[in-house]
Scaffold this motif. Structure first.
Motif, PDB file in Angstrom:
ATOM      1  N   GLN A   6     -28.446  99.061  24.024  1.00 48.40           N
ATOM      2  CA  GLN A   6     -27.270  98.795  24.156  1.00 48.40           C
ATOM      3  C   GLN A   6     -26.459  97.395  24.007  1.00 48.40           C
ATOM      4  O   GLN A   6     -26.223  96.930  25.058  1.00 48.40           O
ATOM      5  N   LYS A   7     -25.829  96.389  23.140  1.00 46.86           N
ATOM      6  CA  LYS A   7     -25.345  95.445  23.228  1.00 46.86           C
ATOM      7  C   LYS A   7     -23.826  95.611  23.581  1.00 46.86           C
ATOM      8  O   LYS A   7     -23.256  96.615  23.479  1.00 46.86           O
ATOM      9  N   TRP A   8     -22.936  94.117  24.349  1.00 46.23           N
ATOM     10  CA  TRP A   8     -21.890  94.467  24.647  1.00 46.23           C
ATOM     11  C   TRP A   8     -21.393  96.250  25.520  1.00 46.23           C
ATOM     12  O   TRP A   8     -20.171  96.505  25.358  1.00 46.23           O
ATOM     13  N   LEU A   9     -22.202  95.925  26.286  1.00 38.38           N
ATOM     14  CA  LEU A   9     -21.722  97.449  26.919  1.00 38.38           C
ATOM     15  C   LEU A   9     -20.814  97.828  28.209  1.00 38.38           C
ATOM     16  O   LEU A   9     -20.421  96.870  28.464  1.00 38.38           O
ATOM     17  N   THR A  10     -20.324  98.836  27.294  1.00 40.88           N
ATOM     18  CA  THR A  10     -18.793  98.991  28.760  1.00 40.88           C
ATOM     19  C   THR A  10     -19.128 100.304  29.121  1.00 40.88           C
ATOM     20  O   THR A  10     -18.767 100.537  30.398  1.00 40.88           O
ATOM     21  N   ARG A  11     -20.090 101.296  29.030  1.00 37.59           N
ATOM     22  CA  ARG A  11     -20.787 102.185  29.389  1.00 37.59           C
ATOM     23  C   ARG A  11     -21.835 103.115  29.099  1.00 37.59           C
ATOM     24  O   ARG A  11     -22.398 103.064  28.271  1.00 37.59           O
ATOM     25  N   GLY A  27     -25.303 108.662  41.322  1.00 36.66           N
ATOM     26  CA  GLY A  27     -26.118 109.543  42.078  1.00 36.66           C
ATOM     27  C   GLY A  27     -26.395 110.827  40.224  1.00 36.66           C
ATOM     28  O   GLY A  27     -25.055 111.223  40.309  1.00 36.66           O
ATOM     29  N   VAL A  28     -27.466 110.963  39.802  1.00 33.88           N
ATOM     30  CA  VAL A  28     -27.393 111.745  39.265  1.00 33.88           C
ATOM     31  C   VAL A  28     -28.021 112.628  39.288  1.00 33.88           C
ATOM     32  O   VAL A  28     -28.182 113.124  39.838  1.00 33.88           O
ATOM     33  N   LYS A  29     -26.755 113.651  38.108  1.00 29.85           N
ATOM     34  CA  LYS A  29     -26.866 115.232  38.795  1.00 29.85           C
ATOM     35  C   LYS A  29     -28.282 116.060  38.703  1.00 29.85           C
ATOM     36  O   LYS A  29     -28.861 115.045  37.408  1.00 29.85           O
ATOM     37  N   GLU A  30     -28.691 117.147  39.054  1.00 34.40           N
ATOM     38  CA  GLU A  30     -29.833 117.761  38.832  1.00 34.40           C
ATOM     39  C   GLU A  30     -29.672 118.148  37.128  1.00 34.40           C
ATOM     40  O   GLU A  30     -31.203 117.488  36.685  1.00 34.40           O
ATOM     41  N   GLU A  31     -28.812 118.301  36.637  1.00 40.02           N
ATOM     42  CA  GLU A  31     -28.607 119.093  35.144  1.00 40.02           C
ATOM     43  C   GLU A  31     -28.745 117.765  33.722  1.00 40.02           C
ATOM     44  O   GLU A  31     -29.098 118.283  32.783  1.00 40.02           O
ATOM     45  N   VAL A  32     -28.332 116.825  34.268  1.00 39.94           N
ATOM     46  CA  VAL A  32     -28.814 115.395  34.003  1.00 39.94           C
ATOM     47  C   VAL A  32     -30.246 114.935  32.729  1.00 39.94           C
ATOM     48  O   VAL A  32     -31.230 114.747  33.274  1.00 39.94           O
ATOM     49  N   VAL A  33     -30.294 115.364  31.246  1.00 40.08           N
ATOM     50  CA  VAL A  33     -31.828 114.643  30.559  1.00 40.08           C
ATOM     51  C   VAL A  33     -30.965 113.577  30.030  1.00 40.08           C
ATOM     52  O   VAL A  33     -32.896 113.405  29.151  1.00 40.08           O
ATOM     53  N   TYR A  34     -29.884 113.138  29.672  1.00 36.98           N
ATOM     54  CA  TYR A  34     -30.400 111.984  28.344  1.00 36.98           C
ATOM     55  C   TYR A  34     -29.437 111.132  28.838  1.00 36.98           C
ATOM     56  O   TYR A  34     -27.999 112.126  30.029  1.00 36.98           O
ATOM     57  N   THR A  35     -29.320 109.603  28.575  1.00 35.70           N
ATOM     58  CA  THR A  35     -27.673 109.069  28.905  1.00 35.70           C
ATOM     59  C   THR A  35     -27.821 109.033  27.316  1.00 35.70           C
ATOM     60  O   THR A  35     -27.934 109.160  25.962  1.00 35.70           O
ATOM     61  N   ALA A  36     -26.239 108.249  27.332  1.00 35.59           N
ATOM     62  CA  ALA A  36     -25.413 107.245  26.605  1.00 35.59           C
ATOM     63  C   ALA A  36     -25.240 106.964  26.745  1.00 35.59           C
ATOM     64  O   ALA A  36     -24.246 106.332  28.115  1.00 35.59           O
ATOM     65  N   HIS A  37     -25.187 105.739  25.159  1.00 31.94           N
ATOM     66  CA  HIS A  37     -24.813 104.150  25.608  1.00 31.94           C
ATOM     67  C   HIS A  37     -23.647 103.782  24.823  1.00 31.94           C
ATOM     68  O   HIS A  37     -23.608 103.963  23.910  1.00 31.94           O
ATOM     69  N   TYR A  38     -22.426 103.306  25.334  1.00 35.64           N
ATOM     70  CA  TYR A  38     -21.356 102.967  24.467  1.00 35.64           C
ATOM     71  C   TYR A  38     -20.942 101.280  25.240  1.00 35.64           C
ATOM     72  O   TYR A  38     -21.194 101.343  25.315  1.00 35.64           O
ATOM     73  N   SER A  39     -20.349 100.736  24.179  1.00 32.01           N
ATOM     74  CA  SER A  39     -20.540  99.399  23.828  1.00 32.01           C
ATOM     75  C   SER A  39     -18.914  99.089  22.962  1.00 32.01           C
ATOM     76  O   SER A  39     -18.099  99.380  22.486  1.00 32.01           O
ATOM     77  N   ALA A  40     -18.304  97.426  22.857  1.00 29.60           N
ATOM     78  CA  ALA A  40     -17.009  96.812  22.458  1.00 29.60           C
ATOM     79  C   ALA A  40     -17.779  96.785  21.168  1.00 29.60           C
ATOM     80  O   ALA A  40     -16.417  96.017  20.646  1.00 29.60           O
ATOM     81  N   ASP A  41     -18.529  96.348  20.338  1.00 28.17           N
ATOM     82  CA  ASP A  41     -18.252  96.112  19.277  1.00 28.17           C
ATOM     83  C   ASP A  41     -17.902  97.096  18.486  1.00 28.17           C
ATOM     84  O   ASP A  41     -17.262  98.152  18.923  1.00 28.17           O
TER      85      ASP A  41
END
Ligand SMILES: Nc1nc2c(c(=O)[nH]1)N[C@H]1C(S)=C(S)[C@@H](COP(=O)(O)O)O[C@H]1N2
Ligand SMILES: [Mo]
Length: 446
Positions: free
Chosen positions: A286-291, A214-228
């Motif tokens: 993003q590789k080894w994607l966690t979040r 459920g993407v909220k109205e105000e979202v403009v960008y993603t942020a990717h996190y990983s385990a490396d």
């Protein structure tokens, strides 16, 4: 230690297994590997000598004793390794050219990219940090949070159960591919042509997973996190964390992938889970994607800010200094092509030759590919296929006729569906990104 004892040490080490051990160790723990090979504390000052087991291991890996081993600087990648000798290939990779061992970065020679679907063995490796080790795909968890209605924590089995699983051929290209040809030189990995691949990826659509949260109205960008982990070894310090505008993230072409070419991901290509966001700089995937976190502003993680993966907002002269405020984030990659057959520098005895390769154009389609054998004076249009799916590259093929014997260069130029063609000259920028100038190969007709 006597010379005899040294050589018997070498003989005792079975060549195949010690090659694999050494390379594995370099991949898993480069600091430790350098300590073993070059003596204690090779990092950070990278000094120390090859000795004992290190010398024996390196000699076995290189297939012979190294008379001048005392002159080898700590951390030196032997040229035999750097030139991609099959003996020294990274496990599960074949014929890649190693540009750096810490972090591991390796590219593919163009003629090894001839397949429509790039085999895993030939998919390039671009690491900013140290990959995680001993990953357990069963326990891997992906979190979707930030500005969502319902944060999700999903195992890979949940992804498979709750979402459509799709398979697609997708181009990944490093934003710095072609940097080696910049003059003045740009710092960073000196990629030539081969930081690009089009493997077949299986996973779920990024858009489906984001919608489920459920993407909220105000979202403009993603942020990717990983385990490396960061090269410094500092816990919690990220090597890279990038993102894309929401509109791109919601594109139907992007995957959260758990398979590559019908098998689990290669450890160096993000096992067990990664993003594949075709058409944009590889760093978005993003590789080894966690979040994945959803934000109401542009993400500011490592390699999102400053000059990383950014280019000047106006053309600049080679070598020109550019103010940080005049840089913009790279979005879609420009139109480009690669000759994958024949190999550069071949000699032939006939006056006809088939030329083939691939062309791709970020989020666009390639409309035309032209080939020249006379340094761009005249061009002939090549046959061009459709992409297997959105985000895949397109095959081109043609036959050229050489008027007489001698040295020729084959040049290739692709044009996208907006009429934009590859340039002959490099559009220079300080960090060496987006070099989409023509690929050229040499042919000698005897
Ligand atoms: N976690 C993580 N993801 C990452 C990177 C990285 O260093 N760490 N490198 C990025 C860059 S710069 C590129 S070009 C691609 C390369 O993907 P590959 O190594 O599978 O070819 O991965 C991207 N994803
Ligand atoms: Mo990259």
């Amino acid at each position: 230690m006597s010379a005899n004892r040294k050589s018997s040490n070498i003989n005792n080490i079975e060549s195949q297994s010690s090659q694999a051990d050494l390379l594995d160790l370099y991949l898993e723990n480069p600091v430790k590997a350098d300590e073993v090979v070059f003596g204690r504390k090779a990092y950070p000052d990278r000094r120390g000598f090859l000795k004992g087991l290190g010398l024996a291991g390196m000699a076995a890996a290189l297939g012979g004793y190294i008379p001048f081993h005392r002159n080898m600087p700590g951390g030196l990648i032997p040229a035999a390794m750097a030139s991609g000798t099959p003996d020294l290939a990274i496990k599960g990779k074949d014929g890649l050219i190693i540009l750096n061992d810490r972090p591991v970065n390796a590219e593919t020679p163009p003629h090894l990219l001839d397949d429509e679907i790039t085999p895993t063995t030939r998919h390039f490796i671009r690491n900013n940090g140290i990959p995680p080790v001993n990953v357990d795909p069963e326990k891997w968890v992906l979190t979707i949070d930030g500005l969502v209605n319902k944060p999700l924590t999903l195992k890979i089995s949940d992804l498979k159960k709750h979402f459509d699983v799709v398979t697609r051929n997708l181009v990944l290209e490093c934003g710095g591919n072609g940097r080696a040809f910049f003059e003045p030189k740009a710092r960073g990995n000196q990629w030539t042509y081969g930081a690009v691949a089009c493997s077949q990826w299986t996973g779920v659509k990024l858009a489906d997973v984001l919608q489920a949260a459920g993407v909220k109205e105000e979202v403009v960008y993603t942020a990717h996190y990983s385990a490396d982990s960061h090269l410094s070894g500092k816990p919690g310090k990220l090597p890279i964390s990038r993102g894309v505008p929401l509109a791109k993230a919601l594109g139907d072409e992007n995957l959260i992938a758990f398979e590559m070419n019908g098998a689990p991901l290669h450890p160096m290509n993000g096992a067990p889970l990664r993003l594949v966001i075709p058409g944009w700089p590889g760093s978005c995937s993003q590789k080894w994607l966690t979040r994945i976190e959803l934000l109401n502003q542009v993400h500011d993680g490592p390699k999102m800010t400053g000059k990383a993966y950014r280019v000047p907002n106006n053309p600049v002269a080679p070598g020109e200094k550019v103010d940080e405020k005049d840089f913009v984030i790279i979005e879609k990659m420009p139109v480009k092509s690669l000759i994958t057959y024949p190999e550069n520098n071949i000699q032939i005895n006939t006056n006809e030759l088939e030329i083939r390769g691939h062309a791709w154009a970020g989020d666009r389609l390639v409309n035309q590919v032209d080939i020249s054998i006379d340094f761009g004076a005249t061009w002939q249009q090549a046959g061009l296929g459709q992409p297997a799916n959105k985000g895949a590259w397109q095959r081109f093929k043609t036959t050229v006729k050489f008027p007489k014997t001698g040295y020729y260069e084959i040049w290739v130029k692709a044009t996208d569906d907006h009429g934009v063609s590859q340039p002959f000259a490099i559009d220079w920028n300080p960090k060496g990104y987006l070099n989409n100038s023509f690929h050229r190969i040499a042919v000698r007709v005897a």
